[in-house]
Design an enzyme around this catalytic site. Structure first.
Site, PDB file in Angstrom:
ATOM      1  N   THR A 126      -2.726   1.047   8.445  1.00  0.00           N
ATOM      2  CA  THR A 126      -2.009   2.105   7.736  1.00  0.00           C
ATOM      3  C   THR A 126      -2.576   3.499   7.963  1.00  0.00           C
ATOM      4  O   THR A 126      -3.793   3.658   8.148  1.00  0.00           O
ATOM      5  CB  THR A 126      -2.040   1.812   6.216  1.00  0.00           C
ATOM      6  OG1 THR A 126      -1.590   2.970   5.501  1.00  0.00           O
ATOM      7  CG2 THR A 126      -3.434   1.486   5.715  1.00  0.00           C
ATOM      8  N   GLU A 128      -3.072   5.448   5.673  1.00  0.00           N
ATOM      9  CA  GLU A 128      -3.992   5.711   4.562  1.00  0.00           C
ATOM     10  C   GLU A 128      -5.443   5.688   5.031  1.00  0.00           C
ATOM     11  O   GLU A 128      -6.325   6.218   4.360  1.00  0.00           O
ATOM     12  CB  GLU A 128      -3.793   4.684   3.445  1.00  0.00           C
ATOM     13  CG  GLU A 128      -2.642   4.994   2.525  1.00  0.00           C
ATOM     14  CD  GLU A 128      -2.862   6.255   1.691  1.00  0.00           C
ATOM     15  OE1 GLU A 128      -3.840   6.318   0.939  1.00  0.00           O
ATOM     16  OE2 GLU A 128      -2.047   7.184   1.811  1.00  0.00           O
ATOM     17  N   TYR A 150      -7.605   1.077  -1.575  1.00  0.00           N
ATOM     18  CA  TYR A 150      -6.644   0.467  -0.639  1.00  0.00           C
ATOM     19  C   TYR A 150      -6.974   0.876   0.797  1.00  0.00           C
ATOM     20  O   TYR A 150      -7.053   0.037   1.701  1.00  0.00           O
ATOM     21  CB  TYR A 150      -5.216   0.903  -1.011  1.00  0.00           C
ATOM     22  CG  TYR A 150      -4.173   0.588   0.042  1.00  0.00           C
ATOM     23  CD1 TYR A 150      -3.639  -0.695   0.156  1.00  0.00           C
ATOM     24  CD2 TYR A 150      -3.720   1.569   0.930  1.00  0.00           C
ATOM     25  CE1 TYR A 150      -2.678  -0.991   1.130  1.00  0.00           C
ATOM     26  CE2 TYR A 150      -2.772   1.283   1.899  1.00  0.00           C
ATOM     27  CZ  TYR A 150      -2.262   0.007   1.992  1.00  0.00           C
ATOM     28  OH  TYR A 150      -1.319  -0.283   2.949  1.00  0.00           O
ATOM     29  N   LYS A 154      -8.118  -1.538   3.877  1.00  0.00           N
ATOM     30  CA  LYS A 154      -7.348  -1.615   5.122  1.00  0.00           C
ATOM     31  C   LYS A 154      -8.212  -1.275   6.334  1.00  0.00           C
ATOM     32  O   LYS A 154      -7.999  -1.784   7.423  1.00  0.00           O
ATOM     33  CB  LYS A 154      -6.148  -0.661   5.055  1.00  0.00           C
ATOM     34  CG  LYS A 154      -4.961  -1.230   4.289  1.00  0.00           C
ATOM     35  CD  LYS A 154      -4.229  -2.305   5.099  1.00  0.00           C
ATOM     36  CE  LYS A 154      -3.008  -2.818   4.376  1.00  0.00           C
ATOM     37  NZ  LYS A 154      -2.343  -3.933   5.074  1.00  0.00           N
TER      38      LYS A 154
HETATM   39  P1  NAP Z   1       5.149  -4.886   0.089  1.00  0.00           P
HETATM   40  O1  NAP Z   1       6.624  -4.710  -0.008  1.00  0.00           O
HETATM   41  O2  NAP Z   1       4.307  -4.490  -1.052  1.00  0.00           O
HETATM   42  O3  NAP Z   1       4.857  -6.426   0.440  1.00  0.00           O
HETATM   43  C1  NAP Z   1       3.599  -6.992   0.296  1.00  0.00           C
HETATM   44  C2  NAP Z   1       3.722  -8.487   0.448  1.00  0.00           C
HETATM   45  O4  NAP Z   1       2.425  -9.088   0.306  1.00  0.00           O
HETATM   46  C3  NAP Z   1       4.613  -9.176  -0.603  1.00  0.00           C
HETATM   47  O5  NAP Z   1       5.402 -10.134   0.035  1.00  0.00           O
HETATM   48  C4  NAP Z   1       3.603  -9.853  -1.522  1.00  0.00           C
HETATM   49  O6  NAP Z   1       4.106 -11.002  -2.162  1.00  0.00           O
HETATM   50  C5  NAP Z   1       2.552 -10.252  -0.517  1.00  0.00           C
HETATM   51  N1  NAP Z   1       1.271 -10.592  -1.154  1.00  0.00           N
HETATM   52  C6  NAP Z   1       0.558  -9.852  -2.027  1.00  0.00           C
HETATM   53  N2  NAP Z   1      -0.556 -10.522  -2.402  1.00  0.00           N
HETATM   54  C7  NAP Z   1      -0.536 -11.708  -1.762  1.00  0.00           C
HETATM   55  C8  NAP Z   1      -1.401 -12.833  -1.735  1.00  0.00           C
HETATM   56  N3  NAP Z   1      -2.530 -12.861  -2.446  1.00  0.00           N
HETATM   57  N4  NAP Z   1      -1.069 -13.896  -0.964  1.00  0.00           N
HETATM   58  C9  NAP Z   1       0.069 -13.877  -0.220  1.00  0.00           C
HETATM   59  N5  NAP Z   1       0.933 -12.836  -0.197  1.00  0.00           N
HETATM   60  C10 NAP Z   1       0.631 -11.774  -0.954  1.00  0.00           C
HETATM   61  O7  NAP Z   1       4.584  -4.104   1.367  1.00  0.00           O
HETATM   62  P2  NAP Z   1       5.364  -3.536   2.652  1.00  0.00           P
HETATM   63  O8  NAP Z   1       5.773  -2.139   2.373  1.00  0.00           O
HETATM   64  O9  NAP Z   1       6.349  -4.528   3.113  1.00  0.00           O
HETATM   65  O10 NAP Z   1       4.158  -3.434   3.693  1.00  0.00           O
HETATM   66  C11 NAP Z   1       3.814  -4.524   4.529  1.00  0.00           C
HETATM   67  C12 NAP Z   1       2.373  -4.370   4.980  1.00  0.00           C
HETATM   68  O11 NAP Z   1       2.225  -3.141   5.682  1.00  0.00           O
HETATM   69  C13 NAP Z   1       1.353  -4.308   3.863  1.00  0.00           C
HETATM   70  O12 NAP Z   1       0.169  -4.906   4.333  1.00  0.00           O
HETATM   71  C14 NAP Z   1       1.119  -2.818   3.644  1.00  0.00           C
HETATM   72  O13 NAP Z   1      -0.157  -2.596   3.087  1.00  0.00           O
HETATM   73  C15 NAP Z   1       1.227  -2.336   5.073  1.00  0.00           C
HETATM   74  N6  NAP Z   1       1.701  -0.968   5.267  1.00  0.00           N
HETATM   75  C16 NAP Z   1       2.840  -0.543   4.650  1.00  0.00           C
HETATM   76  C17 NAP Z   1       3.308   0.734   4.896  1.00  0.00           C
HETATM   77  C18 NAP Z   1       4.578   1.228   4.264  1.00  0.00           C
HETATM   78  O14 NAP Z   1       4.787   2.454   4.255  1.00  0.00           O
HETATM   79  N7  NAP Z   1       5.445   0.347   3.791  1.00  0.00           N
HETATM   80  C19 NAP Z   1       2.621   1.573   5.793  1.00  0.00           C
HETATM   81  C20 NAP Z   1       1.476   1.082   6.429  1.00  0.00           C
HETATM   82  C21 NAP Z   1       1.037  -0.203   6.166  1.00  0.00           C
HETATM   83  P3  NAP Z   1       4.802 -10.900  -3.627  1.00  0.00           P
HETATM   84  O15 NAP Z   1       6.136 -10.298  -3.346  1.00  0.00           O
HETATM   85  O16 NAP Z   1       4.836 -12.296  -4.087  1.00  0.00           O
HETATM   86  O17 NAP Z   1       3.904 -10.014  -4.443  1.00  0.00           O
HETATM   87  O1  F7E Z   2       3.048   7.869  -2.609  1.00  0.00           O
HETATM   88  C1  F7E Z   2       2.903  11.057  -4.413  1.00  0.00           C
HETATM   89  C2  F7E Z   2       1.619  10.250  -4.280  1.00  0.00           C
HETATM   90  O2  F7E Z   2       3.042   5.554  -3.555  1.00  0.00           O
HETATM   91  C3  F7E Z   2       3.380   8.878  -1.702  1.00  0.00           C
HETATM   92  C4  F7E Z   2       2.159   2.512   0.822  1.00  0.00           C
HETATM   93  O3  F7E Z   2       3.211   1.844   1.487  1.00  0.00           O
HETATM   94  O4  F7E Z   2       2.243   4.347   2.367  1.00  0.00           O
HETATM   95  C5  F7E Z   2       2.324   4.011   1.002  1.00  0.00           C
HETATM   96  O5  F7E Z   2       1.291   4.665   0.269  1.00  0.00           O
HETATM   97  C6  F7E Z   2       2.920  10.226  -2.257  1.00  0.00           C
HETATM   98  C7  F7E Z   2       1.477  10.244  -2.773  1.00  0.00           C
HETATM   99  O6  F7E Z   2       2.953   5.926  -1.043  1.00  0.00           O
HETATM  100  C8  F7E Z   2       4.452  10.009  -7.505  1.00  0.00           C
HETATM  101  O7  F7E Z   2       0.552  10.897  -4.987  1.00  0.00           O
HETATM  102  C9  F7E Z   2       3.979  11.878  -6.515  1.00  0.00           C
HETATM  103  O8  F7E Z   2       0.845  11.417  -2.350  1.00  0.00           O
HETATM  104  O9  F7E Z   2       5.038   6.348  -2.226  1.00  0.00           O
HETATM  105  P1  F7E Z   2       3.584   6.356  -2.434  1.00  0.00           P
HETATM  106  P2  F7E Z   2       1.494   6.081  -0.416  1.00  0.00           P
HETATM  107  O10 F7E Z   2       0.452   6.230  -1.443  1.00  0.00           O
HETATM  108  O11 F7E Z   2       1.584   7.149   0.628  1.00  0.00           O
HETATM  109  C10 F7E Z   2       1.020   3.994   3.016  1.00  0.00           C
HETATM  110  C11 F7E Z   2       1.130   4.382   4.467  1.00  0.00           C
HETATM  111  C12 F7E Z   2       0.634   2.589   2.790  1.00  0.00           C
HETATM  112  O12 F7E Z   2       0.006   1.950   3.636  1.00  0.00           O
HETATM  113  C13 F7E Z   2       0.824   2.047   1.406  1.00  0.00           C
HETATM  114  O13 F7E Z   2       0.838   0.617   1.424  1.00  0.00           O
HETATM  115  O14 F7E Z   2       3.730  10.551  -3.387  1.00  0.00           O
HETATM  116  N1  F7E Z   2       3.577  10.881  -5.704  1.00  0.00           N
HETATM  117  N2  F7E Z   2       4.516  11.367  -7.637  1.00  0.00           N
HETATM  118  C14 F7E Z   2       3.867   9.705  -6.280  1.00  0.00           C
HETATM  119  N3  F7E Z   2       3.701   8.449  -5.854  1.00  0.00           N
HETATM  120  C15 F7E Z   2       4.135   7.444  -6.658  1.00  0.00           C
HETATM  121  N4  F7E Z   2       4.020   6.169  -6.238  1.00  0.00           N
HETATM  122  N5  F7E Z   2       4.708   7.695  -7.882  1.00  0.00           N
HETATM  123  C16 F7E Z   2       4.885   8.955  -8.348  1.00  0.00           C
HETATM  124  O15 F7E Z   2       5.397   9.170  -9.452  1.00  0.00           O
END
Ligand code: NAP
Ligand code: F7E
Length: 339
Positions: A126, A128, A150, A154
């Site tokens: 990520t 992050e 987090y 990662k």
């Molecule tokens: P998500 O919607 O939060 O999905 C996370 C998945 O992990 C869910 O299916 C969850 O299952 C499963 N999980 C959590 N704890 C577990 C455990 N102990 N054992 C088995 N499964 C478990 O995340 P996403 O947005 O699809 O992201 C997919 C991956 O990419 C994640 O690793 C995230 O950190 C990474 N990532 C995401 C982004 C983004 O912007 N979306 C960017 C960079 C990296 P449940 O539904 O049962 O909780």
């Molecule tokens: O926040 C700001 C918050 O929670 C984005 C995950 O998929 O992307 C995601 O992480 C921004 C931050 O995503 C609220 O402070 C303002 O600056 O949507 P977010 P994230 O933290 O960027 C990365 C790449 C991952 O890997 C992660 O798994 O938005 N923000 N107000 C807020 N954020 C939330 N959630 N809620 C608010 O009310």
């Protein structure tokens, strides 16, 4: 011969889109599922593929269940998407995050070494990890400085993936993906929180949308485009690490404005910092308010990725731009709230 893939995190946003992509390519798709809730397959159902994904019970903290999942699925490609993925929660549950998001990665890599060292591995890393950015545009060569438990977890997953590739010759790639969103995004993440709240406000089911830092900037892409990059990395002969991003960055405030306009609000801002309010000039009502409770203990102020390596080596480029992403999410929530 039919290809078999095992996806952890199959019930999440990316798990659903990746399952759809692989099924369309003729794969047999297996998903590791930690049965914690009663209705975990909502996203797979929404894409109409719930009955095609073969679920295997298992948990990322349980090495033995991963070995069994690899044996049962006969997977030759493993996509490790499972994680505690919400940055905010990682300060409340840092140890769980370290285990589920961090050290579980070495469990999956060990499971592969034990059960099938020929299997190809994708790790969901990520942006992050860049956290407090060390270069204005982040690439595969930018040093890391994570800002949340987090991000730290990662970073372990990323480096252990690199290490197992270098130590044992595994076909292991780490995708450093910037934020990617979709109508299937979890409602705790800011983009979906915004589109769902605006749809509910429009239909009288909610009065106000409370947000934290409106000035934070993210490089937001569409999840459907990003799972394609995952697959491309795994198909490449050479396992490597890639940044996947759009190369553009937008504030949370701009996301709110675009979504509000799309929903038919006439949004105007008043006040500054924690006194900021968004007023709908059509009705004179305050519909958006800053609540410092949503500020983070340490913020990632800005992220912008450089996807040129993925573009040049994989031929990957995003198809959905920011404006289309916002409208796609807003439209989906307007449809959901009405129905
Ligand atoms: P998500 O919607 O939060 O999905 C996370 C998945 O992990 C869910 O299916 C969850 O299952 C499963 N999980 C959590 N704890 C577990 C455990 N102990 N054992 C088995 N499964 C478990 O995340 P996403 O947005 O699809 O992201 C997919 C991956 O990419 C994640 O690793 C995230 O950190 C990474 N990532 C995401 C982004 C983004 O912007 N979306 C960017 C960079 C990296 P449940 O539904 O049962 O909780
Ligand atoms: O926040 C700001 C918050 O929670 C984005 C995950 O998929 O992307 C995601 O992480 C921004 C931050 O995503 C609220 O402070 C303002 O600056 O949507 P977010 P994230 O933290 O960027 C990365 C790449 C991952 O890997 C992660 O798994 O938005 N923000 N107000 C807020 N954020 C939330 N959630 N809620 C608010 O009310």
């Amino acid at each position: 011969m039919t290809k078999h893939a095992l996806i952890t995190g199959v019930t999440g946003q990316d798990g659903a889109y990746l399952s759809q992509l692989l099924l369309n390519k003729g794969y047999e798709v297996y998903g590791l599922i930690a049965r914690r809730g009663t209705d975990t397959q909502g996203r797979l159902r929404e894409l109409g593929i719930a009955d095609q994904v073969r679920l295997i019970d298992g948990d990322l903290i349980d090495l033995s269940s991963m070995i069994r999942a690899l044996e049962k699925s006969k997977a030759t490609e493993v996509y490790n998407l499972g994680a505690q993925s919400f940055v905010g929660t990682s300060w409340d549950q840092p140890l769980l995050t370290a285990e589920v998001t961090g050290t579980s990665v070495v469990k999956m890599l060990e499971a592969i070494r034990i059960a099938n060292p020929e299997a190809r591995f994708y790790q969901a890393s990520t942006s992050e990890m860049f956290g407090q950015i060390q270069e204005s545009i982040q690439s595969e060569r930018t040093p890391f400085h994570p800002r949340s438990p987090y991000g730290v977890a990662k970073l372990y997953g990323h480096w252990i993936t690199v290490n197992y590739r270098e130590s044992f010759g595994l076909h292991a790639s780490s995708g450093i993906l910037f934020n990617h969103e979709s109508p299937l995004r979890g409602t705790e993440f800011v983009t979906r929180k915004i589109t769902l709240a605006l749809a509910r406000i429009l239909h009288g089911q909610q009065t106000i949308l409370e947000l934290g830092n409106l000035d934070s900037k993210r490089d937001w892409g569409f999840a459907g485009d990003y799972v394609r990059a995952m697959w491309m990395m795994v198909q490449n002969d050479q396992p490597e690490d890639y940044v996947v991003a759009t190369g553009q960055t937008w504030t949370v405030r701009t996301f709110v404005e675009m979504a509000a306009t799309h929903a038919g609000f006439k949004l105007e801002w008043e006040g500054e910092n924690e006194n900021t309010q968004g007023i709908d000039r059509n009705t004179g009502k305050v519909i958006v308010k800053v609540n410092p409770a949503f500020y983070r203990p340490a913020e990632v102020d800005i992220l912008i990725g450089d996807p040129s390596k993925a573009n040049q080596k994989l031929g990957w480029k995003p198809e959905v731009d920011f404006e289309r992403l916002v409208s796609m999410m807003m439209e989906a929530d307007l449809r959901r709230v009405i129905s």
